[in-house]
Scaffold this motif. Structure first.
Motif, PDB file in Angstrom:
ATOM      1  N   ASN A 191     -45.405  -2.124  28.359  1.00 59.98           N
ATOM      2  CA  ASN A 191     -44.191  -2.620  28.628  1.00 59.98           C
ATOM      3  C   ASN A 191     -43.313  -2.445  28.273  1.00 59.98           C
ATOM      4  N   GLN A 192     -42.635  -2.620  28.946  1.00 58.47           N
ATOM      5  CA  GLN A 192     -40.619  -1.951  28.798  1.00 58.47           C
ATOM      6  C   GLN A 192     -40.421  -2.227  27.271  1.00 58.47           C
ATOM      7  N   VAL A 193     -39.739  -1.642  27.421  1.00 58.41           N
ATOM      8  CA  VAL A 193     -39.243  -1.184  25.332  1.00 58.41           C
ATOM      9  C   VAL A 193     -38.060  -0.590  25.632  1.00 58.41           C
ATOM     10  N   TYR A 194     -37.203  -1.054  25.176  1.00 58.23           N
ATOM     11  CA  TYR A 194     -35.672  -0.198  25.004  1.00 58.23           C
ATOM     12  C   TYR A 194     -35.544   0.028  23.530  1.00 58.23           C
ATOM     13  N   MET A 195     -34.796   1.199  23.034  1.00 62.62           N
ATOM     14  CA  MET A 195     -35.169   2.380  22.102  1.00 62.62           C
ATOM     15  C   MET A 195     -34.209   3.711  21.984  1.00 62.62           C
ATOM     16  N   TYR A 196     -33.769   3.412  20.565  1.00 63.33           N
ATOM     17  CA  TYR A 196     -32.615   4.426  20.064  1.00 63.33           C
ATOM     18  C   TYR A 196     -32.726   4.990  18.559  1.00 63.33           C
ATOM     19  N   GLY A 197     -32.890   5.975  19.020  1.00 63.72           N
ATOM     20  CA  GLY A 197     -32.646   6.845  17.579  1.00 63.72           C
ATOM     21  C   GLY A 197     -31.422   7.536  17.182  1.00 63.72           C
ATOM     22  N   VAL A 198     -31.297   7.566  16.091  1.00 65.14           N
ATOM     23  CA  VAL A 198     -30.369   7.830  14.715  1.00 65.14           C
ATOM     24  C   VAL A 198     -30.842   9.128  13.707  1.00 65.14           C
ATOM     25  N   ALA A 199     -30.234  10.141  13.908  1.00 61.63           N
ATOM     26  CA  ALA A 199     -30.870  11.110  12.664  1.00 61.63           C
ATOM     27  C   ALA A 199     -30.047  11.324  11.615  1.00 61.63           C
ATOM     28  N   ALA A 200     -29.950  11.940  10.700  1.00 62.10           N
ATOM     29  CA  ALA A 200     -29.372  12.558   9.350  1.00 62.10           C
ATOM     30  C   ALA A 200     -29.717  13.094   8.811  1.00 62.10           C
ATOM     31  N   SER A 201     -28.784  13.324   7.918  1.00 58.25           N
ATOM     32  CA  SER A 201     -29.727  14.994   7.081  1.00 58.25           C
ATOM     33  C   SER A 201     -28.770  14.500   5.254  1.00 58.25           C
ATOM     34  N   PHE A 202     -29.635  14.763   4.375  1.00 51.48           N
ATOM     35  CA  PHE A 202     -29.047  14.593   3.227  1.00 51.48           C
ATOM     36  C   PHE A 202     -28.250  15.978   2.556  1.00 51.48           C
ATOM     37  N   SER A 261     -28.955  12.055  29.015  1.00 50.59           N
ATOM     38  CA  SER A 261     -29.229  12.875  30.182  1.00 50.59           C
ATOM     39  C   SER A 261     -29.999  14.398  28.530  1.00 50.59           C
ATOM     40  N   GLY A 262     -28.807  14.452  28.135  1.00 51.55           N
ATOM     41  CA  GLY A 262     -29.711  15.523  26.943  1.00 51.55           C
ATOM     42  C   GLY A 262     -30.726  15.659  26.312  1.00 51.55           C
ATOM     43  N   PHE A 263     -31.151  14.654  26.214  1.00 52.74           N
ATOM     44  CA  PHE A 263     -32.420  13.479  25.352  1.00 52.74           C
ATOM     45  C   PHE A 263     -33.113  12.833  25.882  1.00 52.74           C
ATOM     46  N   ALA A 264     -34.593  13.071  26.049  1.00 53.74           N
ATOM     47  CA  ALA A 264     -34.671  11.118  26.840  1.00 53.74           C
ATOM     48  C   ALA A 264     -36.220  11.290  25.954  1.00 53.74           C
ATOM     49  N   TYR A 265     -36.529   9.559  25.553  1.00 53.89           N
ATOM     50  CA  TYR A 265     -37.827   9.754  25.040  1.00 53.89           C
ATOM     51  C   TYR A 265     -38.862   9.645  26.109  1.00 53.89           C
ATOM     52  N   LYS A 266     -40.267  10.214  25.626  1.00 52.78           N
ATOM     53  CA  LYS A 266     -41.115  10.365  26.183  1.00 52.78           C
ATOM     54  C   LYS A 266     -41.626   9.281  26.063  1.00 52.78           C
ATOM     55  N   PRO A 267     -42.624   8.687  26.904  1.00 56.10           N
ATOM     56  CA  PRO A 267     -43.951   6.939  26.396  1.00 56.10           C
ATOM     57  C   PRO A 267     -44.794   8.111  25.730  1.00 56.10           C
ATOM     58  N   ILE A 268     -45.915   7.446  24.528  1.00 59.66           N
ATOM     59  CA  ILE A 268     -46.639   7.670  24.004  1.00 59.66           C
ATOM     60  C   ILE A 268     -47.385   6.802  24.565  1.00 59.66           C
ATOM     61  N   VAL A 269     -49.204   7.190  24.783  1.00 57.74           N
ATOM     62  CA  VAL A 269     -49.704   6.454  25.470  1.00 57.74           C
ATOM     63  C   VAL A 269     -51.068   6.106  24.480  1.00 57.74           C
ATOM     64  N   PHE A 310     -26.321   9.782  17.098  1.00 54.88           N
ATOM     65  CA  PHE A 310     -26.953   8.589  17.727  1.00 54.88           C
ATOM     66  C   PHE A 310     -27.372   9.370  19.542  1.00 54.88           C
ATOM     67  N   THR A 311     -28.547   8.843  19.189  1.00 54.25           N
ATOM     68  CA  THR A 311     -29.049   8.321  21.077  1.00 54.25           C
ATOM     69  C   THR A 311     -28.503   7.333  21.989  1.00 54.25           C
ATOM     70  N   ASP A 312     -28.789   7.219  23.245  1.00 53.14           N
ATOM     71  CA  ASP A 312     -28.292   6.318  23.593  1.00 53.14           C
ATOM     72  C   ASP A 312     -29.425   5.037  23.641  1.00 53.14           C
ATOM     73  N   ILE A 313     -28.931   4.165  24.226  1.00 50.83           N
ATOM     74  CA  ILE A 313     -29.926   2.653  24.117  1.00 50.83           C
ATOM     75  C   ILE A 313     -31.191   3.222  25.552  1.00 50.83           C
ATOM     76  N   GLN A 314     -32.282   3.984  25.707  1.00 48.65           N
ATOM     77  CA  GLN A 314     -32.990   4.011  26.383  1.00 48.65           C
ATOM     78  C   GLN A 314     -34.174   3.257  26.602  1.00 48.65           C
ATOM     79  N   GLN A 315     -34.410   2.708  28.539  1.00 46.90           N
ATOM     80  CA  GLN A 315     -35.187   1.885  28.543  1.00 46.90           C
ATOM     81  C   GLN A 315     -36.786   2.619  29.009  1.00 46.90           C
ATOM     82  N   LEU A 316     -37.926   2.941  28.095  1.00 45.74           N
ATOM     83  CA  LEU A 316     -38.993   3.232  28.957  1.00 45.74           C
ATOM     84  C   LEU A 316     -39.907   2.109  29.372  1.00 45.74           C
ATOM     85  N   SER A 317     -40.499   2.622  30.672  1.00 46.64           N
ATOM     86  CA  SER A 317     -41.135   1.261  31.312  1.00 46.64           C
ATOM     87  C   SER A 317     -42.773   1.130  31.025  1.00 46.64           C
TER      88      SER A 317
END
Length: 162
Positions: free
Chosen positions: A27-38, A129-137, A45-52
Motif C-alpha cells: 500500500n501507499q502509506v504516509y508516515m512521520y516520526g517523532v524523537a525525544a529523549s528523557f 532530504s536528510g532522512f527518508a524511511y525505507k520500506p520494509i517488505v 520531527f520528520t516531514d510527512i513522508q509517502q512510502l509507496s
C-alpha cells in the motif's frame, strides 16, 4: 453434498482472502516520526513522508512498524542524539496523518501556562532530504504465514455465522 459445499466454502474463503491480501498488502502509506529523549529537551520531527510499497497486514497494522522507528533512531544516533525514544505514526489517508501530525506537533510547540511561561522543548525538523524511511517488505514465508492466519480467521468467522 456436504463435501461439495465444504470445498466450495473453502475455495471461496481462499479466493476472498487472497484477493483481500493482494489488495491490502502493498500500500501507499504516509508516515512521520517523532524523537525525544528523557535526558534532553530537544524533540525531532520528520516531514510527512509517502512510502509507496509499505506492507499492511490483514488487521491494518504496518508490517514491522517498530523497525521504522529504529531507522529514525539510527539516523539520530549518527547525528549524536543517542538514546532517543522514537515513534513512527502512519496512515493510508493523507488528511488523517496531517491531523495526527499537527496534534502531536502542537503538544511540543504550544506555550502552556500564563503569559511568562515558555515552552520547555527545542523542536528541530528533519527534512525528507536528510532522512527518508525505507520500506520494509516481509519475505515469502512471512507472507504465506499471514495469509494462512487470515484464512483460518475468516473460516472461523464463517463457521460461527452458520
Amino acid at each position: 453434498m456436504k463435501l461439495r459445499f465444504f470445498v466450495m466454502l473453502l475455495a471461496g474463503v481462499f479466493f476472498t482472502s487472497h484477493v483481500y491480501a493482494s489488495k491490502k498488502n502493498s500500500n501507499q502509506v504516509y508516515m512521520y516520526g517523532v524523537a525525544a529523549s528523557f535526558n534532553d529537551s530537544t524533540v525531532y520531527f520528520t516531514d510527512i513522508q509517502q512510502l509507496s510499497s509499505a506492507w499492511i497486514d490483514h488487521e491494518g497494522f504496518l508490517y514491522s512498524r517498530d523497525n521504522y522507528s529504529y531507522q529514525l533512531k539510527d539516523y539520530l544516533a549518527k547525528l549524536g542524539f543517542s538514546h532517543a525514544t522514537c515513534i513512527t505514526t502512519y496512515s493510508d489517508n493523507r488528511k488523517d496523518i496531517e491531523k495526527k501530525y499537527l496534534k502531536t506537533k502542537k503538544k511540543y510547540t504550544t506555550v502552556k501556562g500564563k503569559g511568562k511561561d515558555k515552552n520547555h522543548y527545542t523542536v528541530k525538523y528533519i527534512t525528507s532530504s536528510g532522512f527518508a524511511y525505507k520500506p520494509i517488505v516481509p519475505d515469502e514465508q512471512e507472507i504465506e504465514k499471514a495469509n494462512k492466519k487470515a484464512n483460518k480467521k475468516k473460516a472461523r468467522k464463517q463457521k460461527q455465522g452458520e
